[in-house]
Design a protein around this motif. Structure first.
Motif, PDB file in Angstrom:
ATOM      1  N   THR A   1       0.863   3.763  -3.260  1.00 28.06           N
ATOM      2  CA  THR A   1       0.379   5.142  -3.093  1.00 28.06           C
ATOM      3  C   THR A   1       1.469   6.127  -3.499  1.00 28.06           C
ATOM      4  O   THR A   1       1.221   7.106  -4.205  1.00 28.06           O
TER       5      THR A   1
ATOM      6  N   ASP B   1       1.994   6.108  -7.267  1.00 28.87           N
ATOM      7  CA  ASP B   1       0.810   6.596  -7.953  1.00 28.87           C
ATOM      8  C   ASP B   1       0.741   8.121  -7.950  1.00 28.87           C
ATOM      9  O   ASP B   1       0.184   8.728  -8.852  1.00 28.87           O
TER      10      ASP B   1
ATOM     11  N   ASP C   1       0.829  -1.213   0.000  1.00 22.69           N
ATOM     12  CA  ASP C   1       0.000   0.000   0.000  1.00 22.69           C
ATOM     13  C   ASP C   1       0.863   1.262   0.000  1.00 22.69           C
ATOM     14  O   ASP C   1       0.587   2.212  -0.718  1.00 22.69           O
TER      15      ASP C   1
END
Ligand code: PEP
Ligand code: MG
Length: 589
Positions: free
Chosen positions: A113, A116, A109
């Motif tokens: 993140t 991204d 995660d």
């Protein structure tokens, strides 16, 4: 016997395969200091197994994929050796006493993140790789079984809790005899796809079956009536086998109409085209005598994969469809994800109301990089056939203008690069929101055509979630409000001199045909399996009579009344044609 809702007609009898549904169930407890070494050993074992698996996949696929795809596996192997990624995981185990699977999940995660957020395509792709390889590692740490579908030689009936459109896109339709799901609705995209592929489907099957059914059991299902029977008796199998045969004979009779001109007895020609979402469905469309493709749902091209398709890949698909249509029209709808359509590799925000949320044209205008790639691919394909572009979920003139501006930008780029495309490629919008209906007159000035998306239009006009089986009885295409929306749209389009068609599921309902003829729409686009049924009605229904039928329908106060008028009108047509009650075997055409 068990009952569900018939969502895609047809009968299936065969051994079933029950799709297990596993979700990550992460341990909540921290680990003991004494167990640190064991936790590391589990982590390393998971990494070793994942690597072996990736190597195997690479070997198996080496003959069928190119170097580009093979390099994905190398990238995945590299992540499992990456010191930064691994240090993060090890740190969480060692210093925060987190279980290996929790540490892996949090590291995924975190990196996803972070990557991204960067405005860099390359890094975004790395984020996808991390998620992909991370999930593989999680699967081994949690001991979740690999879902392997039955081998290619054994057809099966699929039983699942729910089936997402992307899961359906992974299946080989030749091996799936039928599908039964415990959730789901008839207007979901999975149901639309099943109909297009001719796979019998029953949704909302009574939960009590879930406890009894097991992989290998024989299941009988009727996608027309929604009837499902586990371990059917020999008599029942024989009875349904007969019905199945009759249905196939009826299909064969209708196939005789594939090349008959689609005109009413008084000469109104109506373009009957197909809705498709993949090349697989194109073959079915062509054999149904479709006049081109009125809706190519491109999102499915984005589904069966691990990253966004590049311009070249999209171009190849669009061009191939355009060429196979041999001059017939091809309406390519730009990406319409969100709602019930998701991409494994593109995280959409958790939303209270995903159908009202970040989806369709809203994503395209936000992620201009993705939109630009798709527009370029569509434009390049326009050189090879009668390609048109269509924008979904339009609610304002500004959205259309912005989309068209980006289209012109893409044209300028291609021109500068010397790549051929059709400069006057037509553009259109889907009319599927009440807002679009109310400003149809204004929207019509910006585009060449309208296509009415009744699936969403019904849902938004009536505020009835098309996925919610609890309120499916309220999902009513013949509601007077919906009928008025349809009339307003067609009249606005007509006044502005643009083409108006319909591409929602209602276009494929033979009962609705007098409405379309009465309103004088230009074309209907529907699931391939409906084309010949609608054509059969078209050949017998005059436009003039339809106009007066429409008056009655529009004057109805309720949906039930409107449907009764349509039913009576159908009977009149049938009786006028043959004084005897309409029976099968009646020659026609
Ligand atoms: C519609 O909404 O009617 C339509 C054709 O689009 P989709 O079903 O893909 O939302
Ligand atoms: Mg829609």
């Amino acid at each position: 016997m068990t009952q569900g809702i018939g969502a895609s007609a047809g009968i299936a009898i065969g051994k079933c395969f029950v799709l297990p549904n596993w979700e990550w169930d992460l341990p909540e407890q921290k680990i003991d200091v004494a167990d640190l070494a064991r936790e590391f050993e589990r982590l390393y074992e998971g990494i070793r197994t994942s690597k072996v698996e990736i190597e195997q996949m690479k070997d198996e696929l080496s003959e069928v994929v190119g170097p580009d795809e093979r390099s994905i596996f190398d990238a995945h192997l590299a992540i499992l050796d990456d010191p930064v990624f691994m240090n993060e995981i090890q740190g969480m185990i060692e210093r925060q006493y987190k279980a290996a699977e929790v540490a892996v999940k949090e590291a995924i995660d975190h990196f996803v993140t972070m990557f991204d957020l960067l405005d860099d395509e390359y890094m975004k792709e790395r984020a996808l790789d991390i998620r992909d390889v991370g999930n593989r590692l999680l699967k081994h740490l949690l001991g979740a079984p690999e879902i392997t579908l039955p081998s290619d030689t054994q057809p099966y009936v699929l039983v699942a809790k729910e089936l997402s459109p992307s899961q359906l896109a992974h299946l080989n339709p030749r091996n799936v005899l039928g599908i039964a799901t415990f959730g789901g609705s008839t207007t979901s995209h999975s149901a639309i796809m099943a109909r297009a592929l001719g796979i019998p489907l029953v949704v909302s099957v009574d939960d009590e079956l879930e406890e009894r059914v097991q992989t290998g059991d024989v299941l009988l299902l009727d996608g027309g009536s929604g009837f499902v029977e586990l371990s059917p008796s020999a008599e029942l199998i024989a009875a349904y086998a007969r019905i199945k045969q009759e249905q196939e004979e009826e299909q064969a009779r209708l196939r005789g109409l594939a090349h008959v001109d689609p005109s009413t007895p008084d000469g109104k020609r109506l373009r009957l085209s197909a809705n498709i979402s993949s090349l697989k469905e194109l073959e079915i469309a062509l054999s149904s005598g479709a006049h081109g493709v009125g809706l190519f749902r491109t999102e499915f091209l984005y589904m069966d994969r691990t990253r966004f398709p590049k311009e070249e890949e999209q171009f190849e698909v669009y061009r191939s469809v355009a060429e196979k249509l041999d001059g017939g029209p091809l309406v390519i709808r730009t990406l319409d994800i969100g709602g019930d359509k998701h991409l494994d590799y593109f995280e959409l925000p958790e939303e209270e109301n995903p159908f009202l949320g970040y989806r369709a044209i809203r994503i395209s205008l936000d992620r201009k990089d993705l939109f630009r790639t798709q527009l370029r691919a569509i434009l390049r394909a326009s050189h090879y056939g009668d390609v048109k572009v269509m924008y979904p979920l339009i609610s304002s003139v500004e959205e259309v203008r912005e989309a068209n501006r980006l289209l012109r930008e893409a044209m300028a780029e291609l021109e500068a690069e010397g790549k051929p495309f059709n400069r006057s490629m037509e553009t259109g919008v889907m009319i599927e929101l009440p807002a679009a209906v109310m400003i149809a007159e204004l929207l019509a000035r910006e585009v060449d055509f309208f296509s009415i998306g009744t699936n969403d239009l019904v849902q938004f006009t009536l505020a009835v979630d098309r996925m919610n089986d609890k309120i499916s009885h309220l999902y009513e295409p013949y509601h007077p409000a919906v009928l008025r929306m349809l009339r307003t749209t067609v009249e606005a389009g007509r006044r502005q001199g643009i083409t108006v068609g319909v591409c929602g599921e209602m276009a494929g309902d033979p009962a609705a045909l007098p409405i379309w003829l009465g309103l004088n729409v230009d074309g209907l686009s529907m699931s391939s399996h409906s084309i010949l049924q609608v054509k059969e009605r078209l050949l017998r229904t005059s436009q003039e009579d339809s106009r007066s039928a429409l008056e009655h329908v529009m004057a109805s106060s309720t949906a039930a009344e409107a449907k009764l008028h349509l039913q009576r009108f159908k009977q009149e047509v049938d009786e006028r044609e043959s004084p005897e009650p309409a029976e099968s075997g009646r020659g026609n055409g």
